[in-house]
Design a protein around this motif. Structure first.
Motif, short mmCIF file in Angstrom:
data_model
loop_
_atom_site.label_atom_id
_atom_site.label_comp_id
_atom_site.label_asym_id
_atom_site.label_seq_id
_atom_site.Cartn_x
_atom_site.Cartn_y
_atom_site.Cartn_z
N LEU A 71 -4.91 1.99 0.68
CA LEU A 71 -3.47 1.93 0.83
C LEU A 71 -2.92 0.96 -0.21
O LEU A 71 -3.42 -0.16 -0.34
CB LEU A 71 -3.09 1.47 2.25
CG LEU A 71 -3.62 2.36 3.38
CD1 LEU A 71 -3.43 1.68 4.73
CD2 LEU A 71 -2.93 3.72 3.37
N GLU A 72 -1.89 1.37 -0.92
CA GLU A 72 -1.39 0.59 -2.04
C GLU A 72 -0.05 -0.04 -1.73
O GLU A 72 0.78 0.52 -1.00
CB GLU A 72 -1.24 1.50 -3.27
CG GLU A 72 -0.74 0.80 -4.52
CD GLU A 72 -0.68 1.73 -5.72
OE1 GLU A 72 -1.76 2.21 -6.14
OE2 GLU A 72 0.44 2.01 -6.20
N ARG A 73 0.15 -1.24 -2.31
CA ARG A 73 1.42 -1.95 -2.17
C ARG A 73 1.63 -2.81 -3.42
O ARG A 73 0.71 -3.52 -3.84
CB ARG A 73 1.39 -2.85 -0.93
CG ARG A 73 2.59 -3.77 -0.76
CD ARG A 73 3.84 -3.02 -0.37
NE ARG A 73 4.95 -3.94 -0.13
CZ ARG A 73 6.20 -3.54 0.11
NH1 ARG A 73 6.47 -2.25 0.17
NH2 ARG A 73 7.16 -4.41 0.30
N TRP B 180 -4.71 -2.90 -3.34
CA TRP B 180 -5.22 -1.82 -2.50
C TRP B 180 -5.94 -2.45 -1.30
O TRP B 180 -6.76 -3.37 -1.47
CB TRP B 180 -6.22 -0.95 -3.25
CG TRP B 180 -5.61 -0.05 -4.29
CD1 TRP B 180 -4.31 0.02 -4.68
CD2 TRP B 180 -6.32 0.90 -5.10
NE1 TRP B 180 -4.15 0.95 -5.67
CE2 TRP B 180 -5.35 1.51 -5.95
CE3 TRP B 180 -7.65 1.30 -5.20
CZ2 TRP B 180 -5.71 2.49 -6.87
CZ3 TRP B 180 -7.99 2.27 -6.11
CH2 TRP B 180 -7.03 2.86 -6.94
N GLY C 212 3.37 -6.04 3.38
CA GLY C 212 4.32 -4.98 3.06
C GLY C 212 5.36 -4.84 4.14
O GLY C 212 5.05 -4.49 5.28
N LEU D 138 3.13 0.43 2.58
CA LEU D 138 1.77 0.77 2.18
C LEU D 138 1.66 2.29 2.07
O LEU D 138 1.97 3.01 3.02
CB LEU D 138 0.75 0.25 3.20
CG LEU D 138 0.55 -1.27 3.26
CD1 LEU D 138 -0.25 -1.66 4.49
CD2 LEU D 138 -0.14 -1.77 1.99
N VAL E 256 3.02 -3.69 7.19
CA VAL E 256 2.45 -2.37 6.93
C VAL E 256 3.44 -1.38 6.34
O VAL E 256 3.03 -0.36 5.78
CB VAL E 256 1.82 -1.77 8.21
CG1 VAL E 256 0.69 -2.66 8.71
CG2 VAL E 256 2.86 -1.56 9.29
#
Length: 330
Positions: A53-55, A140, A4, A12, A9
């Motif tokens: 944590l989503e991306r 995730w 991400g 995220l 990061v």
């Protein structure tokens, strides 16, 4: 390839999960010259929760073997913490990987989550039954937390990599203690498992006391369950043991058992002194009494470990086996 943003990061974002309070912030210079995504969390309940944590992720590059992360974990109260990865396909397919438990890390440390042998989630809706890497929608990344806990999880890097996954340390099968053992045996044999402080340096170990009648083949096999670890990258079983056996028995019977019951074995000699045995998985042989659909040990299917004995005692008698520090090694 960063997962991400340029550092891996950025972008995220926390996934709302019931029973888990989360706050995020970007901290410049947290890891040397690297900015870190700092996730503060509070989980008052004892139930398992996924700090995720989503991306968005529109497919993985060809040759991707793992997600490499650089992280720092400060936590109080948790029973166990495991890094985890979930990937979502367009159309409803969901696949996941849960790694071995990790310890709090006062300094930033490197970790990896293999993308090989992802398991399909129970709620997944995928007609093909196969993950399609060019059909991904999002990912995730985070921690599976058991028990009430609070703390911070900082990520300074998260990247897709073509470097093969390799664990950095041994994985203890029984956790911090001697483990929980059950016994399978011939009805004519007697056997009891205890966990006294009789291991190396006086620490707890598995102790198996048994009695065999003489003149006929017997077996007595204490076993312990292998938790649902990610075992990719581990190549051998290692443990410490000593044993005093009735006359006529040649040694131990040590088996790595797949969840379908297939047993892969080695028979080391007894030793009156504590001995460390390392058995490469490649050296284990399918037991003559066992069957397997593909005649090979599938590492990701290991469900239990047996450390016992079998054979014919000349006149019958008692024996004792001690075992400690049972672990898988890279």
């Amino acid at each position: 390839m960063p997962l991400g943003g340029t550092s891996g990061v950025e972008g995220l974002t926390p996934v709302p999960i019931g029973g888990l309070k989360v706050k995020t912030e970007m901290v410049a210079g947290a890891d040397g010259d690297r900015t870190a995504l700092k996730v503060s969390f509070d989980k008052p309940g004892e139930e398992r929760r996924f700090l995720a944590l989503e991306r968005p992720l529109k497919g993985m590059p060809t040759g991707t073997k793992a997600v490499a992360i650089r992280y720092r974990l400060k936590i109080e109260g948790a029973e166990a913490v495991r890094p985890a990865l979930v990937v979502f396909e367009k159309g409803g397919g969901v696949w996941y990987k849960v790694a071995a438990p990790v310890e709090p890390s006062p300094e930033f440390t490197d970790g990896r989550l293999s993308v090989a042998s992802l398991a399909q989630a129970a709620f997944s809706q995928d007609a093909s039954g196969q993950i399609e890497w060019d059909n991904l929608d999002k990912v995730w990344l985070g921690l599976i937390i058991d028990g009430a806990a609070k703390g911070t999880f900082e990520l300074s890097d998260a990247r897709l990599t073509s470097e093969p996954y390799k664990p950095t340390q041994p994985l203890r099968v029984t956790g911090d203690g001697p483990g929980v053992w059950t016994v399978s045996k011939d009805p004519a044999a007697e056997g009891t498992v205890t966990t006294p402080n009789e291991g190396p340096d006086g620490k707890p170990c598995m102790r198996f006391d048994f009695t065999f009648p003489g003149g006929r083949h017997m077996f007595a096999l204490p076993s312990t369950i292998v938790p649902a670890f990610d075992l990719e990258g581990y190549t051998a079983l290692r443990f410490k043991y000593r044993a005093v056996l009735p006359e006529g028995l040649k040694g131990l019977l040590v088996s790595v058992v797949e969840r379908d019951g297939s047993q892969y074995c080695v028979e080391p000699p007894a030793s009156a002194e504590w001995t460390t045995l390392t058995v490469p998985f490649a050296d284990l042989k399918l037991g003559g009494w066992s069957r397997d659909e593909n005649d090979r040990l599938d590492i990701d299917q290991i469900g239990s470990i047996i450390i016992g004995t079998h054979g014919t005692a000349k006149v019958g008698g008692t024996g004792t086996i001690w075992a400690a520090d049972i672990e898988f090694v890279p």
